[in-house]
Design a protein around this motif. Structure first.
Motif, short mmCIF file in Angstrom:
data_model
loop_
_atom_site.label_atom_id
_atom_site.label_comp_id
_atom_site.label_asym_id
_atom_site.label_seq_id
_atom_site.Cartn_x
_atom_site.Cartn_y
_atom_site.Cartn_z
N GLN A 25 -35.16 40.62 18.12
CA GLN A 25 -35.65 41.74 17.32
C GLN A 25 -37.17 41.82 17.38
OE1 GLN A 25 -33.63 40.41 13.74
NE2 GLN A 25 -32.40 42.30 13.72
N ARG A 26 -37.83 40.66 17.22
CA ARG A 26 -39.29 40.65 17.29
C ARG A 26 -39.77 41.10 18.66
NH1 ARG A 26 -42.83 35.41 17.34
NH2 ARG A 26 -42.34 35.71 19.52
N ASP A 27 -39.11 40.64 19.70
CA ASP A 27 -39.51 41.03 21.06
C ASP A 27 -39.36 42.53 21.26
OD1 ASP A 27 -40.01 38.35 21.51
OD2 ASP A 27 -38.18 38.01 22.70
N LEU A 28 -38.28 43.09 20.76
CA LEU A 28 -38.06 44.53 20.86
C LEU A 28 -39.17 45.30 20.13
CD1 LEU A 28 -36.29 46.98 21.62
CD2 LEU A 28 -35.04 46.57 19.48
N ILE A 29 -39.47 44.87 18.92
CA ILE A 29 -40.53 45.52 18.13
C ILE A 29 -41.86 45.40 18.86
CG2 ILE A 29 -41.86 45.31 15.99
CD1 ILE A 29 -39.13 44.48 14.66
N ASP A 30 -42.15 44.24 19.40
CA ASP A 30 -43.41 44.05 20.13
C ASP A 30 -43.50 44.96 21.35
OD1 ASP A 30 -44.23 42.17 18.28
OD2 ASP A 30 -43.85 40.43 19.58
N ARG A 31 -42.40 45.11 22.08
CA ARG A 31 -42.41 45.99 23.26
C ARG A 31 -42.65 47.44 22.85
NH1 ARG A 31 -37.80 43.03 24.70
NH2 ARG A 31 -36.50 44.88 24.46
N ALA A 32 -42.00 47.87 21.77
CA ALA A 32 -42.19 49.24 21.30
C ALA A 32 -43.61 49.47 20.80
CB ALA A 32 -41.17 49.57 20.20
N ALA A 33 -44.14 48.51 20.06
CA ALA A 33 -45.51 48.62 19.55
C ALA A 33 -46.49 48.70 20.71
CB ALA A 33 -45.84 47.43 18.65
N ASP A 42 -48.96 47.29 12.44
CA ASP A 42 -49.15 48.74 12.31
C ASP A 42 -47.86 49.48 12.68
OD1 ASP A 42 -51.75 48.49 11.46
OD2 ASP A 42 -52.62 48.89 13.44
N PHE A 43 -47.24 49.04 13.78
CA PHE A 43 -46.01 49.68 14.23
C PHE A 43 -44.92 49.56 13.16
CE2 PHE A 43 -41.80 49.39 16.20
CZ PHE A 43 -41.74 50.60 16.85
N MET A 44 -44.72 48.36 12.63
CA MET A 44 -43.65 48.14 11.66
C MET A 44 -43.92 48.91 10.37
SD MET A 44 -42.76 44.13 12.26
CE MET A 44 -41.49 44.10 11.01
N LEU A 45 -45.15 48.89 9.90
CA LEU A 45 -45.46 49.56 8.65
C LEU A 45 -45.30 51.07 8.78
CD1 LEU A 45 -46.35 49.22 5.75
CD2 LEU A 45 -48.73 49.32 6.53
N GLU A 46 -45.83 51.65 9.86
CA GLU A 46 -45.71 53.09 10.06
C GLU A 46 -44.25 53.51 10.22
OE1 GLU A 46 -48.29 54.20 13.28
OE2 GLU A 46 -50.05 53.39 12.25
N THR A 47 -43.49 52.73 10.98
CA THR A 47 -42.08 53.04 11.21
C THR A 47 -41.28 52.92 9.92
OG1 THR A 47 -42.27 52.27 13.49
CG2 THR A 47 -40.04 52.46 12.59
N ALA A 48 -41.51 51.86 9.17
CA ALA A 48 -40.79 51.66 7.90
C ALA A 48 -41.13 52.77 6.90
CB ALA A 48 -41.11 50.29 7.31
N CYS A 49 -42.40 53.15 6.81
CA CYS A 49 -42.79 54.21 5.87
C CYS A 49 -42.18 55.55 6.29
CB CYS A 49 -44.30 54.31 5.78
SG CYS A 49 -45.04 52.97 4.82
N ARG A 50 -42.19 55.83 7.59
CA ARG A 50 -41.59 57.09 8.07
C ARG A 50 -40.10 57.14 7.74
NH1 ARG A 50 -43.64 57.02 12.86
NH2 ARG A 50 -41.94 55.89 13.84
N GLU A 51 -39.40 56.03 7.95
CA GLU A 51 -37.97 55.99 7.66
C GLU A 51 -37.72 56.08 6.15
OE1 GLU A 51 -33.88 55.87 8.38
OE2 GLU A 51 -35.58 56.31 9.69
N ALA A 52 -38.56 55.43 5.36
CA ALA A 52 -38.41 55.49 3.90
C ALA A 52 -38.59 56.93 3.41
CB ALA A 52 -39.42 54.56 3.23
#
Length: 97
Positions: A25-33, A42-52
């Motif tokens: 999961q971390r590797d996938l998130i890192d590749r997308a970021a 930044d990627f996780m926070l922006e994505t989580a806020c957008r989904e929320a």
């Protein structure tokens, strides 16, 4: 539409959020970021806020008097009226198919 809680790079963050993840999961998130030129946080926070925001905006509450509610339900249950332009769009084969 810009998310309400989008963080700018120079904005101070004063709260820590910790989560556990599997290596894959971390590797996938890192590749997308990386693909977006962002760091993991930044990627996780922006994505989580957008989904929320999406989750909260998808919640709807309709409060109607009983008679208006029945009229509303009848409209929702009625078959759609004829729409030739919509029919054309839905039956036209996509160029990539």
């Amino acid at each position: 539409m810009q998310p309400q809680f989008a963080e700018s790079a120079n904005r101070n963050r004063d709260i820590t959020i910790n989560i556990r993840a599997q290596q894959a999961q971390r590797d996938l998130i890192d590749r997308a970021a990386e693909a977006l030129g962002k760091n993991r946080s930044d990627f996780m926070l922006e994505t989580a806020c957008r989904e929320a925001e999406t989750v909260l905006l998808d919640r709807r509450l309709f409060m109607l008097e009983e008679e208006k509610f029945h009229q509303f339900m009848e409209l929702l249950d009625a078959p759609p009226s004829g729409n030739e332009n919509l029919r054309k769009v839905l039956t036209t084969k996509a160029p990539w198919e």
